[in-house]
Design an enzyme around this catalytic site. Structure first.
Site, PDB file in Angstrom:
ATOM      1  N   GLY A  49       0.829  -1.190   0.000  1.00  0.00           N
ATOM      2  CA  GLY A  49       0.000   0.000   0.000  1.00  0.00           C
ATOM      3  C   GLY A  49       0.865   1.242   0.000  1.00  0.00           C
ATOM      4  O   GLY A  49       2.046   1.195   0.377  1.00  0.00           O
ATOM      5  N   GLN A  54       2.800  10.051   1.456  1.00  0.00           N
ATOM      6  CA  GLN A  54       4.118   9.410   1.535  1.00  0.00           C
ATOM      7  C   GLN A  54       5.022   9.797   0.370  1.00  0.00           C
ATOM      8  O   GLN A  54       6.243   9.647   0.452  1.00  0.00           O
ATOM      9  CB  GLN A  54       3.970   7.877   1.558  1.00  0.00           C
ATOM     10  CG  GLN A  54       3.328   7.354   2.834  1.00  0.00           C
ATOM     11  CD  GLN A  54       3.242   5.843   2.834  1.00  0.00           C
ATOM     12  OE1 GLN A  54       2.312   5.272   2.270  1.00  0.00           O
ATOM     13  NE2 GLN A  54       4.222   5.185   3.424  1.00  0.00           N
ATOM     14  N   CYS A 103       6.128   0.055   7.475  1.00  0.00           N
ATOM     15  CA  CYS A 103       5.731   1.238   6.705  1.00  0.00           C
ATOM     16  C   CYS A 103       6.920   1.700   5.872  1.00  0.00           C
ATOM     17  O   CYS A 103       8.034   1.790   6.390  1.00  0.00           O
ATOM     18  CB  CYS A 103       5.278   2.345   7.664  1.00  0.00           C
ATOM     19  SG  CYS A 103       4.725   3.830   6.816  1.00  0.00           S
ATOM     20  N   LEU A 104       6.661   1.982   4.604  1.00  0.00           N
ATOM     21  CA  LEU A 104       7.743   2.445   3.736  1.00  0.00           C
ATOM     22  C   LEU A 104       8.325   3.772   4.231  1.00  0.00           C
ATOM     23  O   LEU A 104       9.455   4.106   3.906  1.00  0.00           O
ATOM     24  CB  LEU A 104       7.240   2.602   2.300  1.00  0.00           C
ATOM     25  CG  LEU A 104       6.755   1.304   1.628  1.00  0.00           C
ATOM     26  CD1 LEU A 104       6.229   1.595   0.232  1.00  0.00           C
ATOM     27  CD2 LEU A 104       7.856   0.261   1.575  1.00  0.00           C
ATOM     28  N   HIS A 145      -4.290   1.561   8.317  1.00  0.00           N
ATOM     29  CA  HIS A 145      -2.913   2.075   8.236  1.00  0.00           C
ATOM     30  C   HIS A 145      -2.796   3.122   7.123  1.00  0.00           C
ATOM     31  O   HIS A 145      -2.266   4.213   7.343  1.00  0.00           O
ATOM     32  CB  HIS A 145      -1.959   0.901   7.985  1.00  0.00           C
ATOM     33  CG  HIS A 145      -0.524   1.304   7.808  1.00  0.00           C
ATOM     34  ND1 HIS A 145       0.489   0.854   8.615  1.00  0.00           N
ATOM     35  CD2 HIS A 145       0.078   2.113   6.898  1.00  0.00           C
ATOM     36  CE1 HIS A 145       1.636   1.383   8.233  1.00  0.00           C
ATOM     37  NE2 HIS A 145       1.421   2.143   7.176  1.00  0.00           N
ATOM     38  N   GLU A 146      -3.317   2.781   5.941  1.00  0.00           N
ATOM     39  CA  GLU A 146      -3.190   3.701   4.805  1.00  0.00           C
ATOM     40  C   GLU A 146      -3.942   5.006   5.045  1.00  0.00           C
ATOM     41  O   GLU A 146      -3.422   6.090   4.763  1.00  0.00           O
ATOM     42  CB  GLU A 146      -3.704   3.048   3.520  1.00  0.00           C
ATOM     43  CG  GLU A 146      -2.821   1.948   2.986  1.00  0.00           C
ATOM     44  CD  GLU A 146      -1.364   2.362   2.852  1.00  0.00           C
ATOM     45  OE1 GLU A 146      -1.082   3.539   2.551  1.00  0.00           O
ATOM     46  OE2 GLU A 146      -0.505   1.514   3.085  1.00  0.00           O
ATOM     47  N   HIS A 149      -2.464   7.644   7.196  1.00  0.00           N
ATOM     48  CA  HIS A 149      -1.505   8.540   6.535  1.00  0.00           C
ATOM     49  C   HIS A 149      -2.185   9.821   6.053  1.00  0.00           C
ATOM     50  O   HIS A 149      -1.564  10.881   6.018  1.00  0.00           O
ATOM     51  CB  HIS A 149      -0.867   7.834   5.327  1.00  0.00           C
ATOM     52  CG  HIS A 149       0.275   6.931   5.664  1.00  0.00           C
ATOM     53  ND1 HIS A 149       1.423   7.372   6.273  1.00  0.00           N
ATOM     54  CD2 HIS A 149       0.449   5.599   5.446  1.00  0.00           C
ATOM     55  CE1 HIS A 149       2.263   6.355   6.431  1.00  0.00           C
ATOM     56  NE2 HIS A 149       1.698   5.262   5.951  1.00  0.00           N
TER      57      HIS A 149
HETATM   58 ZN    ZN Z   1       2.634   3.440   5.968  1.00  0.00          ZN
END
Ligand code: ZN
Length: 184
Positions: A49, A54, A103-104, A145-146, A149
């Site tokens: 995702g 991000q 998480c990236l 989670h997404e 953000h």
């Molecule tokens: Zn993340």
């Protein structure tokens, strides 16, 4: 193909609430190109995702793609690439479930986070249509989670216990057997 830079924890844009997209923006060619770049970026980083903040875009947009062949995750629902524009999330079952999340934007770490186990998501898809999806299990965690953000929230903010935060190597060594491994 364009792989974009992923912002890391500490960048102020990750902490800023994102704004909704207008109908004109949703129809635009620029948005379709941005989404394609986000898909390329997510694939390049082996994520499941990615949310627009991000990659430095403060807009309410996220993409999710789960691999239906990966039996680590026992989930139901749509497993193809999903594009979620202006999503609104509603908790359908407040009972929590715990998954290890990565998480990236927080590279190198995994943390166990408890979240409600079932949610409903209302959103606009890539074609500009209003859609509703219900999700439970792992997919419910990925949605939360997404969409966190989009509100400037990172999963580490949701850790009930910082003892459940680990470097990836230690996570694999001590915790992996009972948990999947995923970055979103
Ligand atoms: Zn993340």
């Amino acid at each position: 193909m364009a792989v974009l830079d992923v912002l890391r924890m500490g960048h102020p844009l990750l902490r800023q609430p994102a704004r909704e997209l207008t109908p004109q923006e949703i129809e635009s060619q620029e948005l379709k190109q941005l989404i394609q770049d986000m898909v390329d970026t997510m694939h390049a980083h082996d994520g499941v995702g990615l949310a627009a903040p991000q990659i430095g875009q403060p807009i309410r947009l996220a993409i999710i793609e789960l691999d239906p062949q990966n039996d680590r995750y026992d989930f139901n629902g749509d497993t193809a690439l999903g594009v979620y524009i202006n999503p609104k999330i509603t908790v359908l079952d407040p009972e929590t479930q715990t998954f290890w999340e990565g998480c990236l934007s927080v590279p190198g770490l995994r943390g166990a986070v408890a979240r409600p186990r079932k949610v409903k998501v209302e959103y606009i898809n890539l074609d500009g249509k209003s859609c509703v999806i219900e999700a439970d299990d792992f997919l419910a965690t990925v949605f939360q989670h997404e969409f966190d953000h989009l509100d400037g929230v990172l999963y580490i903010d949701r850790l009930a216990d910082t003892r459940n935060l680990a470097y990836i190597e230690e996570f694999h060594q001590f915790w992996m057997d009972e948990a999947g491994d995923v970055e979103v």
